[in-house]
Scaffold this motif. Sequence first.
Motif, PDB file in Angstrom:
ATOM      1  N   SER A  67       0.820  -1.209   0.000  1.00 51.48           N
ATOM      2  CA  SER A  67       0.000   0.000   0.000  1.00 51.48           C
ATOM      3  C   SER A  67       0.855   1.261   0.000  1.00 51.48           C
ATOM      4  O   SER A  67       1.835   1.355   0.748  1.00 51.48           O
ATOM      5  CB  SER A  67      -0.910   0.011   1.233  1.00 51.48           C
ATOM      6  OG  SER A  67      -1.533   1.261   1.382  1.00 51.48           O
ATOM      7  N   PRO A  68       0.495   2.258  -0.794  1.00 50.81           N
ATOM      8  CA  PRO A  68       1.238   3.522  -0.786  1.00 50.81           C
ATOM      9  C   PRO A  68       1.094   4.279   0.535  1.00 50.81           C
ATOM     10  O   PRO A  68       1.864   5.199   0.805  1.00 50.81           O
ATOM     11  CB  PRO A  68       0.623   4.307  -1.955  1.00 50.81           C
ATOM     12  CG  PRO A  68      -0.707   3.690  -2.179  1.00 50.81           C
ATOM     13  CD  PRO A  68      -0.552   2.248  -1.823  1.00 50.81           C
ATOM     14  N   THR A  69       0.121   3.891   1.366  1.00 51.73           N
ATOM     15  CA  THR A  69      -0.052   4.550   2.663  1.00 51.73           C
ATOM     16  C   THR A  69       0.513   3.719   3.811  1.00 51.73           C
ATOM     17  O   THR A  69       0.231   4.010   4.981  1.00 51.73           O
ATOM     18  CB  THR A  69      -1.547   4.836   2.926  1.00 51.73           C
ATOM     19  OG1 THR A  69      -2.265   3.589   3.005  1.00 51.73           O
ATOM     20  CG2 THR A  69      -2.144   5.709   1.835  1.00 51.73           C
ATOM     21  N   ARG A 125       6.853  -0.701 -10.502  1.00 51.23           N
ATOM     22  CA  ARG A 125       5.813  -0.443  -9.501  1.00 51.23           C
ATOM     23  C   ARG A 125       6.424  -0.323  -8.117  1.00 51.23           C
ATOM     24  O   ARG A 125       6.006   0.524  -7.320  1.00 51.23           O
ATOM     25  CB  ARG A 125       4.761  -1.551  -9.512  1.00 51.23           C
ATOM     26  CG  ARG A 125       3.761  -1.407  -8.375  1.00 51.23           C
ATOM     27  CD  ARG A 125       2.616  -2.383  -8.430  1.00 51.23           C
ATOM     28  NE  ARG A 125       1.607  -1.995  -9.386  1.00 51.23           N
ATOM     29  CZ  ARG A 125       0.318  -2.342  -9.295  1.00 51.23           C
ATOM     30  NH1 ARG A 125      -0.085  -3.095  -8.293  1.00 51.23           N
ATOM     31  NH2 ARG A 125      -0.546  -1.973 -10.198  1.00 51.23           N
ATOM     32  N   ASP A 128       7.987   3.103  -7.792  1.00 49.10           N
ATOM     33  CA  ASP A 128       6.947   4.120  -7.669  1.00 49.10           C
ATOM     34  C   ASP A 128       6.292   4.052  -6.293  1.00 49.10           C
ATOM     35  O   ASP A 128       5.967   5.082  -5.694  1.00 49.10           O
ATOM     36  CB  ASP A 128       5.910   3.915  -8.775  1.00 49.10           C
ATOM     37  CG  ASP A 128       4.885   5.039  -8.822  1.00 49.10           C
ATOM     38  OD1 ASP A 128       5.309   6.212  -8.871  1.00 49.10           O
ATOM     39  OD2 ASP A 128       3.673   4.754  -8.832  1.00 49.10           O
ATOM     40  N   LEU A 129       6.120   2.849  -5.790  1.00 47.32           N
ATOM     41  CA  LEU A 129       5.485   2.651  -4.487  1.00 47.32           C
ATOM     42  C   LEU A 129       6.299   3.299  -3.377  1.00 47.32           C
ATOM     43  O   LEU A 129       5.737   3.916  -2.461  1.00 47.32           O
ATOM     44  CB  LEU A 129       5.319   1.156  -4.225  1.00 47.32           C
ATOM     45  CG  LEU A 129       4.609   0.744  -2.939  1.00 47.32           C
ATOM     46  CD1 LEU A 129       3.166   1.247  -2.939  1.00 47.32           C
ATOM     47  CD2 LEU A 129       4.639  -0.770  -2.785  1.00 47.32           C
ATOM     48  N   GLN A 132       5.603   6.963  -3.374  1.00 49.36           N
ATOM     49  CA  GLN A 132       4.257   7.240  -2.872  1.00 49.36           C
ATOM     50  C   GLN A 132       4.188   7.107  -1.355  1.00 49.36           C
ATOM     51  O   GLN A 132       3.503   7.878  -0.676  1.00 49.36           O
ATOM     52  CB  GLN A 132       3.251   6.298  -3.524  1.00 49.36           C
ATOM     53  CG  GLN A 132       3.034   6.533  -5.004  1.00 49.36           C
ATOM     54  CD  GLN A 132       2.059   5.527  -5.591  1.00 49.36           C
ATOM     55  OE1 GLN A 132       1.063   5.152  -4.972  1.00 49.36           O
ATOM     56  NE2 GLN A 132       2.354   5.066  -6.784  1.00 49.36           N
ATOM     57  N   MET A 133       4.889   6.112  -0.805  1.00 48.54           N
ATOM     58  CA  MET A 133       4.908   5.933   0.651  1.00 48.54           C
ATOM     59  C   MET A 133       5.514   7.157   1.335  1.00 48.54           C
ATOM     60  O   MET A 133       4.998   7.634   2.347  1.00 48.54           O
ATOM     61  CB  MET A 133       5.722   4.690   1.020  1.00 48.54           C
ATOM     62  CG  MET A 133       5.029   3.376   0.778  1.00 48.54           C
ATOM     63  SD  MET A 133       6.045   2.017   1.435  1.00 48.54           S
ATOM     64  CE  MET A 133       5.098   0.604   0.855  1.00 48.54           C
TER      65      MET A 133
END
Length: 213
Positions: A67-69, A125, A128-129, A132-133
């Motif tokens: 998850s990016p969060t 991915r 990129d992840l 985003q995190m």
Amino acid sequence: MTEGLRERKKRQTRRRIADTAVRLFVERGFDQVTIAEVAAAADVSVNTLYNYFPAKEDLVLPPEEASPTRLADIVRERPPGRSAAHAVLDRLRAEVRGRERIVGLTEGFGRVLEMMRAAPTLTARLEDLAGQMTDALAETLAEETGAAPGDPLPRAVAWQLGCCHSLVYAEIGRRTAAGEPPAAIAAAVLDLLDTVESLLGERLLTYAVRKDR
């Protein structure tokens, strides 16, 4: 809350599809296996598969595990008295000690890692992840601390914690690729986390301490 029959069946179907997909990807390569082949092997329709996994990459990196969060969620869930840095370090230690799937400390992960590294869309991915995190964590830290717009401190802290997180995964990947067993990897990574914590400055370790609720 007790899991209902329908929810349990959905969870089991989701796990069966993902496990089937990873097995096929490891055997033949991510790019060589089609969604239709995964669906047939898992005994579901293509539409059903897409209901569970909207993208092919989700079969290997499901949103609930990648998850990016993730870092922002860890920080938001920390108990009173714990800083953002300690929240991340605490969670990583717990996951490593438990040899959890989310950090790749399960038997047979070495072949999965080889498959992922050979697939450009999966490596892209993952890169990129990570970004985003860090972005999501920076936003959470700025919100919690009431930082002024443009204050670089939340992003600087998020970047350092993101680097610690990435270092753990890189070390697990390196040792897994070298053929080390999960137990040995876990012990080495716990030592690494102790070293990382000893190198972090007091300002970072005491930043964004959660107040009593």
